[in-house]
Design an enzyme around this catalytic site. Structure first.
Site, PDB file in Angstrom:
ATOM      1  N   HIS A 145      -3.253   7.072   3.164  1.00  0.00           N
ATOM      2  CA  HIS A 145      -3.706   5.723   2.466  1.00  0.00           C
ATOM      3  C   HIS A 145      -5.186   5.337   3.095  1.00  0.00           C
ATOM      4  O   HIS A 145      -5.209   5.455   4.582  1.00  0.00           O
ATOM      5  CB  HIS A 145      -2.514   4.840   2.946  1.00  0.00           C
ATOM      6  CG  HIS A 145      -3.245   3.286   3.010  1.00  0.00           C
ATOM      7  ND1 HIS A 145      -3.711   2.688   1.694  1.00  0.00           N
ATOM      8  CD2 HIS A 145      -2.919   2.135   3.572  1.00  0.00           C
ATOM      9  CE1 HIS A 145      -4.036   1.583   1.625  1.00  0.00           C
ATOM     10  NE2 HIS A 145      -3.515   1.183   2.730  1.00  0.00           N
TER      11      HIS A 145
ATOM     12  N   ASN B  64     -10.310   0.078   0.741  1.00  0.00           N
ATOM     13  CA  ASN B  64      -8.686   0.054   0.615  1.00  0.00           C
ATOM     14  C   ASN B  64      -8.365  -0.573  -0.828  1.00  0.00           C
ATOM     15  O   ASN B  64      -8.286  -1.588  -1.092  1.00  0.00           O
ATOM     16  CB  ASN B  64      -8.328  -0.796   1.697  1.00  0.00           C
ATOM     17  CG  ASN B  64      -6.917  -1.026   1.912  1.00  0.00           C
ATOM     18  OD1 ASN B  64      -6.039  -0.501   0.798  1.00  0.00           O
ATOM     19  ND2 ASN B  64      -6.151  -1.268   3.086  1.00  0.00           N
TER      20      ASN B  64
ATOM     21  N   CYS C 212       0.942  -1.034  -0.015  1.00  0.00           N
ATOM     22  CA  CYS C 212      -0.089  -0.115   0.036  1.00  0.00           C
ATOM     23  C   CYS C 212       1.024   1.129   0.176  1.00  0.00           C
ATOM     24  O   CYS C 212       0.449   2.294  -0.285  1.00  0.00           O
ATOM     25  CB  CYS C 212      -0.876   0.164   1.143  1.00  0.00           C
ATOM     26  SG  CYS C 212      -2.101  -1.295   1.141  1.00  0.00           S
TER      27      CYS C 212
HETATM   28  O1  UT7 Z   1      -3.548  -1.574   3.900  1.00  0.00           O
HETATM   29  C1  UT7 Z   1      -3.313  -1.851   5.043  1.00  0.00           C
HETATM   30  C2  UT7 Z   1      -3.969  -2.776   5.477  1.00  0.00           C
HETATM   31  N1  UT7 Z   1      -4.494  -3.089   6.763  1.00  0.00           N
HETATM   32  C3  UT7 Z   1      -4.977  -2.309   7.718  1.00  0.00           C
HETATM   33  O2  UT7 Z   1      -4.609  -0.893   7.966  1.00  0.00           O
HETATM   34  C4  UT7 Z   1      -5.896  -2.752   8.767  1.00  0.00           C
HETATM   35  C5  UT7 Z   1      -5.543  -2.068   9.902  1.00  0.00           C
HETATM   36  N2  UT7 Z   1      -6.503  -2.900  11.030  1.00  0.00           N
HETATM   37  C6  UT7 Z   1      -7.627  -2.438  10.990  1.00  0.00           C
HETATM   38  O3  UT7 Z   1      -8.283  -1.428  10.380  1.00  0.00           O
HETATM   39  C7  UT7 Z   1      -8.645  -2.890  12.214  1.00  0.00           C
HETATM   40  O4  UT7 Z   1      -7.701  -3.567  12.939  1.00  0.00           O
HETATM   41  C8  UT7 Z   1      -9.803  -3.795  11.590  1.00  0.00           C
HETATM   42  C9  UT7 Z   1     -10.936  -2.908  10.882  1.00  0.00           C
HETATM   43  C10 UT7 Z   1      -9.366  -4.761  10.789  1.00  0.00           C
HETATM   44  C11 UT7 Z   1     -10.291  -4.697  12.803  1.00  0.00           C
HETATM   45  O5  UT7 Z   1     -11.051  -3.476  13.703  1.00  0.00           O
HETATM   46  P1  UT7 Z   1     -10.667  -3.763  15.168  1.00  0.00           P
HETATM   47  O6  UT7 Z   1     -11.439  -2.576  15.800  1.00  0.00           O
HETATM   48  O7  UT7 Z   1      -9.283  -3.863  15.383  1.00  0.00           O
HETATM   49  O8  UT7 Z   1     -11.244  -4.992  15.626  1.00  0.00           O
HETATM   50  P2  UT7 Z   1     -11.022  -6.346  16.136  1.00  0.00           P
HETATM   51  O9  UT7 Z   1      -9.980  -7.163  15.195  1.00  0.00           O
HETATM   52  O10 UT7 Z   1     -10.129  -6.064  17.469  1.00  0.00           O
HETATM   53  O11 UT7 Z   1     -12.245  -7.168  16.247  1.00  0.00           O
HETATM   54  C12 UT7 Z   1     -13.193  -6.699  17.349  1.00  0.00           C
HETATM   55  C13 UT7 Z   1     -14.344  -7.749  17.417  1.00  0.00           C
HETATM   56  C14 UT7 Z   1     -14.014  -9.233  17.484  1.00  0.00           C
HETATM   57  O12 UT7 Z   1     -15.041  -9.811  18.041  1.00  0.00           O
HETATM   58  P3  UT7 Z   1     -14.864 -10.258  19.465  1.00  0.00           P
HETATM   59  O13 UT7 Z   1     -13.483 -11.107  19.661  1.00  0.00           O
HETATM   60  O14 UT7 Z   1     -14.508  -8.879  20.464  1.00  0.00           O
HETATM   61  O15 UT7 Z   1     -16.005 -10.907  19.813  1.00  0.00           O
HETATM   62  C15 UT7 Z   1     -13.921  -9.456  15.763  1.00  0.00           C
HETATM   63  O16 UT7 Z   1     -14.343 -11.069  15.845  1.00  0.00           O
HETATM   64  O17 UT7 Z   1     -15.017  -7.578  15.923  1.00  0.00           O
HETATM   65  C16 UT7 Z   1     -15.081  -8.876  15.352  1.00  0.00           C
HETATM   66  N3  UT7 Z   1     -14.979  -8.608  13.995  1.00  0.00           N
HETATM   67  C17 UT7 Z   1     -16.182  -8.696  13.218  1.00  0.00           C
HETATM   68  N4  UT7 Z   1     -17.481  -8.330  13.582  1.00  0.00           N
HETATM   69  C18 UT7 Z   1     -18.285  -8.042  12.540  1.00  0.00           C
HETATM   70  C19 UT7 Z   1     -13.941  -8.600  13.176  1.00  0.00           C
HETATM   71  N5  UT7 Z   1     -14.278  -8.425  11.828  1.00  0.00           N
HETATM   72  C20 UT7 Z   1     -15.668  -8.258  11.750  1.00  0.00           C
HETATM   73  C21 UT7 Z   1     -16.528  -8.055  10.821  1.00  0.00           C
HETATM   74  N6  UT7 Z   1     -17.862  -7.945  11.242  1.00  0.00           N
HETATM   75  N7  UT7 Z   1     -16.293  -7.876   9.484  1.00  0.00           N
END
Ligand code: UT7
Length: 337
Positions: free
Chosen positions: A256, A286, A115
């Site tokens: 980004h 993204n 990216c």
């Molecule tokens: O180009 C660079 C590429 N990548 C990035 O920049 C990604 C950077 N990271 C992020 O943007 C965030 O970490 C994410 C958007 C990927 C995830 O957001 P988060 O606030 O960090 O969520 P998390 O991974 O801590 O998950 C929180 C909860 C979890 O459930 P529990 O364990 O709290 O019950 C996940 O299982 O949200 C759940 N979850 C979802 N729920 C509904 C994860 N993905 C989803 C989803 N829909 N799509």
């Protein structure tokens, strides 16, 4: 040409697929909700390719940028395509674009920094122009992550979209629009975000390692998020310092487009008003290497970005890689004359 040689940004362009995948569409594929995706990422919908390829989308962006700049294929001396999702391992996507746009006297190659690729590509183009090697350079960012998404993995399939965007740069004796660039990487974070296969690691002699999931995007989102909220302000600060300007001189932050929360946090850490953020993440998600120029292009199309202005372009991604470039946006669309 007199030294030092300046660089004029002559135009930008975009190539966006027409198929829209909304958050509601994804609710039918994985256990997610529009509410979760919109509030955690800022994304409402994204575009994905049907028949298009990385090179066809890149060529579309190139033609748009060439129209903006008012230049023809034969005037282009170098084509750099930043991509992690090329048509083939070889030939390069840049060579495919060269044939498409009839840039018959150009050199062409691909560059891979995920990216952050477009920031790396701008920096490479800058060096070639500043050294007097090439005069007119086409820089493209393109990625088709939809080809590598596991549509059963809610951690990744909700984030990415496909797209391409391009810049035309030209040597100039009296103007300079690329005020600074700053590039970094940290390979110790390589495992956090990857598409392992295709690559020459596979087929691995140890068949047990060749899992089906290796062909998809694999991401540990939380640590990438934590890295990004620190890397973005650090890169912007350094690029501003190198450009010898002040934070207040920056009119727009063009980050980004990975997550609106990362963009807001970066603006806050920088002490910059959120009004200065240029974002189209709600519409395209993204788009990886295309993300920064595509946001810039949308900002210009929507008249958010005024001419002239100073923009801080900042990227981060797999590698890990990160970097920033301070540019002056002062181009006029040749088609509106
Ligand atoms: O180009 C660079 C590429 N990548 C990035 O920049 C990604 C950077 N990271 C992020 O943007 C965030 O970490 C994410 C958007 C990927 C995830 O957001 P988060 O606030 O960090 O969520 P998390 O991974 O801590 O998950 C929180 C909860 C979890 O459930 P529990 O364990 O709290 O019950 C996940 O299982 O949200 C759940 N979850 C979802 N729920 C509904 C994860 N993905 C989803 C989803 N829909 N799509």
């Amino acid at each position: 040409m007199k030294f030092p040689i300046g660089i004029k940004i002559l135009g930008v362009g975009a190539g966006i697929p027409s198929t829209i995948i909304s958050n509601a569409d994804l609710e039918k594929l994985v256990a997610t909700s529009d509410e979760w995706i919109a509030s955690r990422t800022g994304i409402s919908e994204r575009r994905i390719v049907a028949e298009e390829t990385a090179s066809s989308l890149a060529s579309e962006a190139a033609r748009d940028a060439m129209g903006f700049a008012g230049i023809k294929g034969e005037q282009i001396d170098l084509i750099i395509v930043a991509t992690s999702t090329p048509d083939y391992l070889y030939p390069s996507t840049a060579c495919m674009v060269q044939a498409d746009i009839k840039a018959n006297s150009a050199a062409a190659f691909d560059l891979e920094a995920a990216c952050t690729g477009i920031i790396y590509a701008l920096a490479v183009a800058q060096q070639f122009i500043a050294s007097g090697t090439f005069k007119t350079v086409l820089v493209i960012g393109v990625d088709l992550h939809s080809r590598f998404l596991n549509w059963e993995d809610r951690n990744t399939c909700i984030l990415f979209g496909d797209g391409a965007a391009a810049f035309i740069l030209q040597a100039s004796e009296n103007e300079n629009d690329i005020l600074s660039t700053y590039l970094r990487s940290d390979g110790s974070g390589a495992h956090l975000l990857k598409i392992p296969n295709p690559g020459t690691y596979y087929p691995h002699p140890d068949k047990a390692l060749c899992k089906d999931t290796e062909k998809f995007v694999q991401m540990n989102g939380r640590p990438v998020y934590e890295f990004a909220v620190k890397a973005v302000p650090e890169a912007v600060h350094t690029a501003i310092e190198r450009a010898n300007i002040k934070l207040e001189d920056v009119d727009y932050l063009v980050p980004h487009q990975a997550n609106i929360r990362i963009m807001n946090s970066a603006a806050e850490r920088l002490g910059m008003s959120k009004e200065k953020i240029v974002s189209n993440i709600d519409k395209v998600g993204n788009t990886s290497a295309a993300s920064i120029p595509l946001a810039l292009w949308h900002g210009i199309q929507s008249n958010q970005i005024k001419t002239p202005s100073i923009c801080a372009l900042v990227g981060f991604g797999a590698g890990l890689t990160w970097g920033a470039s301070i540019i002056r946006w002062n181009a006029k669309d040749a088609r509106s004359k």
